[in-house]
Design a protein around this motif. Structure first.
Motif: not given
Length: 183
Positions: A70-75, A100-107
């Protein structure tokens, strides 16, 4: 003098904190290294709190992955939903990938864990399908379903490749790829 019963600690955020701790443990140790004890330690709660609030480790992992999805797709969705034309949708998609709105290192790390875990747990694969459906629906406002599916795959795929590539794609290259796919 009679003693009063022990006061119960009021902790309305405990459940959320435990889920957040589960995410942190998955990120640090992988799903295979995720245990009740590690989660309790990170959440700073008694071990019994986990079994009080959750049915087991499977539920904790599922809820953690639901929160990550959910958090990943929200941005991503917020940026795509700003687009009112196809041209703006292309620009938004480039921003999602190149910014990198989706591809942060954590995500990315959590996504790797999610994909691997989902391959062996069909109920978790449903979380991923929900995530993909939300992205595709936003893209389908401007692209046909097949193109939306391909662009959705590019959003994740380019992010994954760029995370390890010594020569990641530039925003201009990302735009060229999206325009080719979009026709």
């Amino acid at each position: 003098m009679t003693s009063s019963p022990p006061r119960r600690r009021v902790d309305p955020d405990r459940r959320r904190r435990i889920i957040d701790a589960t995410i942190a443990v998955i990120e640090a140790e992988g799903v295979a290294g995720t245990t009740h004890r590690r989660i309790a330690a990170v959440a700073d709660v008694p071990l019994g709190s986990l079994t009080y609030h959750f049915t087991g480790l499977d539920e904790l992992i599922r809820l953690a992955f639901e929160q990550v999805a959910e958090a990943s797709s929200d941005g991503v969705l917020a940026r795509l939903e700003q687009a009112t034309t196809r041209e703006e949708a292309i620009t938004a998609t480039v921003d999602v990938i190149a910014g990198n709105l989706w591809s942060t290192p954590q995500t990315l790390l959590l996504s790797y864990e999610l994909y691997a875990y989902a391959a062996r747990h069909p109920e978790i694969a449903a979380i991923m399908r929900g995530w993909m459906a939300r992205s595709r629906a936003a893209l389908e406002r401007h692209f046909d379903p097949l193109t939306a599916r391909a662009i959705d795959a590019l959003i994740e795929g380019i992010g994954i490749h760029d995370s390890v590539d010594t020569d990641p794609l530039t925003p201009e290259q990302v735009e060229a790829v999206i325009r080719r796919v979009a026709g």
